[in-house]
Design a protein around this motif. Structure first.
Motif, PDB file in Angstrom:
ATOM      1  N   PHE A 142    -127.513  35.297  37.605  1.00  8.15           N
ATOM      2  CA  PHE A 142    -128.763  34.453  36.935  1.00  8.15           C
ATOM      3  C   PHE A 142    -129.105  35.917  36.054  1.00  8.15           C
ATOM      4  O   PHE A 142    -129.472  36.800  36.750  1.00  8.15           O
ATOM      5  N   GLY A 143    -129.813  35.506  35.162  1.00  8.11           N
ATOM      6  CA  GLY A 143    -130.362  36.540  34.187  1.00  8.11           C
ATOM      7  C   GLY A 143    -130.741  36.435  32.649  1.00  8.11           C
ATOM      8  O   GLY A 143    -130.519  35.027  32.416  1.00  8.11           O
ATOM      9  N   ASP A 144    -131.062  37.250  32.094  1.00  6.20           N
ATOM     10  CA  ASP A 144    -131.458  37.139  30.686  1.00  6.20           C
ATOM     11  C   ASP A 144    -130.292  37.329  29.842  1.00  6.20           C
ATOM     12  O   ASP A 144    -129.654  38.395  29.712  1.00  6.20           O
ATOM     13  N   LEU A 145    -130.070  36.188  29.230  1.00  5.17           N
ATOM     14  CA  LEU A 145    -128.834  36.221  28.123  1.00  5.17           C
ATOM     15  C   LEU A 145    -129.044  37.002  27.014  1.00  5.17           C
ATOM     16  O   LEU A 145    -128.035  37.696  26.315  1.00  5.17           O
ATOM     17  N   GLU A 146    -130.278  37.337  26.761  1.00  7.23           N
ATOM     18  CA  GLU A 146    -130.418  38.275  25.458  1.00  7.23           C
ATOM     19  C   GLU A 146    -130.568  39.863  25.719  1.00  7.23           C
ATOM     20  O   GLU A 146    -130.786  40.694  24.740  1.00  7.23           O
ATOM     21  N   ASP A 147    -130.369  40.077  27.103  1.00  8.62           N
ATOM     22  CA  ASP A 147    -130.214  41.500  27.418  1.00  8.62           C
ATOM     23  C   ASP A 147    -128.914  42.006  27.685  1.00  8.62           C
ATOM     24  O   ASP A 147    -128.167  41.483  28.573  1.00  8.62           O
ATOM     25  N   ASP A 148    -128.365  42.650  26.861  1.00  4.75           N
ATOM     26  CA  ASP A 148    -126.955  42.959  27.152  1.00  4.75           C
ATOM     27  C   ASP A 148    -126.501  43.790  28.112  1.00  4.75           C
ATOM     28  O   ASP A 148    -125.489  43.713  28.673  1.00  4.75           O
TER      29      ASP A 148
END
Length: 251
Positions: A142-148
């Motif tokens: 799980f996490g931020d898709l916009e954070d590479d």
């Protein structure tokens, strides 16, 4: 920020720890679920295996449930989560019919719609969803898709070309992804039983129903009257005999 979820089906061992953690964390009533783990059997004996697939809300970027809700009980949060406000829900079940993934249920205690919210209350407090914490093999990512540089973004880049979503033909743009497992785990129509391995492969029929030497009347009266063969005449004679016995003072 756009939060997303990924399940590595190559790691999932079907322990259902995520399913139980979800029920406990969100107090999900019996007979309903926010998250469930489906399994299918693949191959033919003795070369067989069982594949597990956790199913939850896909938090689509173009969510049909959000569009159809007449009171905006289903709405987007700033982090991309499709949240649900039970206080606004009127229980019309429109979202349940609109969802192509069957991820929304009607709470039998409140008569309002409910579903997976990625544990939005936990995320607001800086914690991970309960199912992510409970997984012993870290199959839930799980996490931020916009954070590479987030775990989920790195995982997607590492498995580029092998990432799947459920029902892509619905064009809902899910933010819930899967790696591994093959097409059969996500597409029910792709999983077919091999000829000769059906549950009801050899269906036979009875030659007759019950004892073919006795009629319905015989079968009904046999436990009560000691006659091998009964018909209407014998029934009348039996009744007449009892009446004569009573008139004679018998008991």
């Amino acid at each position: 920020m756009k939060l997303g979820f990924l399940v590595d089906l190559n790691l999932c061992m079907g322990c259902k720890g995520c399913e139980i953690a979800c029920k406990v964390e969100n107090e999900v009533p019996l007979s309903t679920w926010r998250l469930r783990v489906k399994y299918i059997d693949l191959g033919t004996f003795p070369d067989t295996r069982r594949s597990f697939t956790p199913l939850r809300c896909n938090h689509c970027e173009s969510a049909p449930c959000e569009r159809i809700c007449p009171v905006s009980a289903l709405h987007y949060l700033e982090n991309g989560i499709v949240n649900i406000d039970s206080d606004r829900c009127i229980g019309c079940a429109g979202c349940m019919m609109a969802c192509p993934y069957g991820a929304i249920y009607m709470d039998p205690e409140t008569n309002t719609a409910d579903k997976c919210t990625y544990c939005a209350h936990r995320i607001e407090s800086g914690m991970m969803p309960a199912c992510v914490v409970a997984c012993p093999v870290e199959a839930n990512i799980f996490g931020d898709l916009e954070d590479d540089h987030s775990n989920i973004s790195l995982y997607i880049m590492e498995h580029k070309g092998a990432v799947q979503v459920r029902k892509p033909e619905k064009h809902t743009t899910p933010t819930h992804f899967y790696v591994g497992g093959g097409n059969q785990t996500l597409n029910p129509l792709a999983h077919q039983r091999i000829e000769g391995y059906n549950l009801f492969n050899d269906i036979t029929h009875l030659d007759h129903v019950g004892d073919k030497n006795h009629g319905i009347l015989d079968r009904f009266l046999a436990p009560f009257v000691g006659h091998d063969k009964l018909d209407n005449n014998s029934l009348i004679e039996s009744a007449t005999s009892e009446e004569s016995h009573e008139q004679e003072g018998g008991h």
